[in-house]
Motif scaffolding. Structure first.
Motif, PDB file in Angstrom:
ATOM      1  N   LYS A   2      -7.482   7.623  12.784  1.00  0.00           N
ATOM      2  CA  LYS A   2      -7.533   6.998  11.377  1.00  0.00           C
ATOM      3  C   LYS A   2      -7.409   7.495  10.060  1.00  0.00           C
ATOM      4  CE  LYS A   2     -10.823   3.391   9.622  1.00  0.00           C
ATOM      5  NZ  LYS A   2     -10.550   3.785   8.099  1.00  0.00           N
ATOM      6  N   LYS A   3      -6.664   7.089   9.095  1.00  0.00           N
ATOM      7  CA  LYS A   3      -6.519   7.698   7.915  1.00  0.00           C
ATOM      8  C   LYS A   3      -7.923   7.239   7.117  1.00  0.00           C
ATOM      9  CE  LYS A   3      -1.856   7.506   7.958  1.00  0.00           C
ATOM     10  NZ  LYS A   3      -0.161   7.014   7.244  1.00  0.00           N
ATOM     11  N   VAL A   4      -8.003   8.000   6.081  1.00  0.00           N
ATOM     12  CA  VAL A   4      -9.037   8.029   5.355  1.00  0.00           C
ATOM     13  C   VAL A   4      -8.799   7.368   4.085  1.00  0.00           C
ATOM     14  CG1 VAL A   4     -10.190   9.602   3.412  1.00  0.00           C
ATOM     15  CG2 VAL A   4      -9.852  10.640   5.647  1.00  0.00           C
ATOM     16  N   ASP A   5      -9.646   6.160   3.801  1.00  0.00           N
ATOM     17  CA  ASP A   5      -9.379   5.214   2.891  1.00  0.00           C
ATOM     18  C   ASP A   5      -9.595   5.791   1.214  1.00  0.00           C
ATOM     19  OD1 ASP A   5      -8.767   3.186   4.593  1.00  0.00           O
ATOM     20  OD2 ASP A   5     -10.724   2.078   4.540  1.00  0.00           O
ATOM     21  N   ARG A   6     -10.349   6.623   1.190  1.00  0.00           N
ATOM     22  CA  ARG A   6     -10.857   7.005  -0.176  1.00  0.00           C
ATOM     23  C   ARG A   6     -11.051   8.757  -0.264  1.00  0.00           C
ATOM     24  NH1 ARG A   6     -11.561   4.288  -4.703  1.00  0.00           N
ATOM     25  NH2 ARG A   6     -12.224   2.369  -3.594  1.00  0.00           N
ATOM     26  N   TYR A   7     -10.492   9.311  -1.302  1.00  0.00           N
ATOM     27  CA  TYR A   7     -10.605  10.673  -1.229  1.00  0.00           C
ATOM     28  C   TYR A   7     -11.119  10.899  -2.754  1.00  0.00           C
ATOM     29  CZ  TYR A   7      -7.221  11.723   2.514  1.00  0.00           C
ATOM     30  OH  TYR A   7      -6.675  11.778   3.839  1.00  0.00           O
ATOM     31  N   TYR A   8     -11.679  11.939  -2.993  1.00  0.00           N
ATOM     32  CA  TYR A   8     -12.358  12.523  -4.015  1.00  0.00           C
ATOM     33  C   TYR A   8     -12.071  13.794  -4.248  1.00  0.00           C
ATOM     34  CZ  TYR A   8     -15.419   8.408  -3.356  1.00  0.00           C
ATOM     35  OH  TYR A   8     -15.787   6.997  -2.863  1.00  0.00           O
ATOM     36  N   GLU A  56       0.185  13.108   3.613  1.00  0.00           N
ATOM     37  CA  GLU A  56       0.144  12.179   4.888  1.00  0.00           C
ATOM     38  C   GLU A  56       1.305  11.869   5.582  1.00  0.00           C
ATOM     39  OE1 GLU A  56      -3.912   9.640   3.825  1.00  0.00           O
ATOM     40  OE2 GLU A  56      -2.143   8.689   3.902  1.00  0.00           O
ATOM     41  N   ASP A  83     -11.356   9.947  -8.037  1.00  0.00           N
ATOM     42  CA  ASP A  83     -11.032   9.440  -6.587  1.00  0.00           C
ATOM     43  C   ASP A  83     -10.014   8.660  -6.542  1.00  0.00           C
ATOM     44  OD1 ASP A  83     -12.230   7.223  -8.364  1.00  0.00           O
ATOM     45  OD2 ASP A  83     -12.426   5.756  -6.572  1.00  0.00           O
ATOM     46  N   TYR A  85      -8.133   5.237  -3.766  1.00  0.00           N
ATOM     47  CA  TYR A  85      -8.116   4.341  -2.846  1.00  0.00           C
ATOM     48  C   TYR A  85      -6.705   4.191  -2.274  1.00  0.00           C
ATOM     49  CZ  TYR A  85      -9.212   0.091  -0.201  1.00  0.00           C
ATOM     50  OH  TYR A  85      -9.647  -0.826   0.911  1.00  0.00           O
TER      51      TYR A  85
END
Length: 132
Positions: A2-8, A56, A83, A85
């Protein structure tokens, strides 16, 4: 996976009199700038999304984000947590339009223009029909 929805990621905002605010992402080795803090933050978010989406798509590993409190700063720098999305970024790139040059007989072009036919719409519909 599963790909990450939100990065910080932490970014360093560098302030110099009479210049745009420079923004660097030390973990990603990339930079941008903005006219003011709002513009710098928006540019940073756009850049973060583009870089991470590119990683990605290329199947490259996403580097871990450093902790904000671990950033080494000069007097004219501030650490900012930015961040992004990713579903919005991914969808924008999937639906991105591209230009194509099409060659038509002159009479067909004239007839279509006379009838106010939208060339892009007709081509899209025809291609969808052929593909689906």
């Amino acid at each position: 996976m599963k790909k990450v929805d939100r990065y910080y990621y932490p970014a360093i905002f560098t302030y110099e009199d009479g210049k745009e605010i420079a923004v660097t992402f030390p973990d990603l080795d990339c930079a941008t700038s903005g006219e003011d803090e709002k513009d710098a933050l928006l540019s940073a978010r756009d850049l973060l999304g583009c870089v991470l989406n590119g990683l990605e798509e290329d199947g490259e590993p996403i580097p871990p984000a450093s902790r904000l409190c671990d950033m080494k700063l000069e007097d004219n720098e501030r650490a900012v947590l930015v961040d992004v999305y990713m579903p919005s970024i991914r969808n924008a790139n999937v639906n991105k339009s591209v230009n194509r040059t099409v060659t038509l007989p002159a009479w067909l072009n004239a007839a279509a223009l006379e009838r106010n036919i939208n060339f892009s719409q007709v081509l899209q519909e025809a291609l969808k029909q052929q593909i689906l």
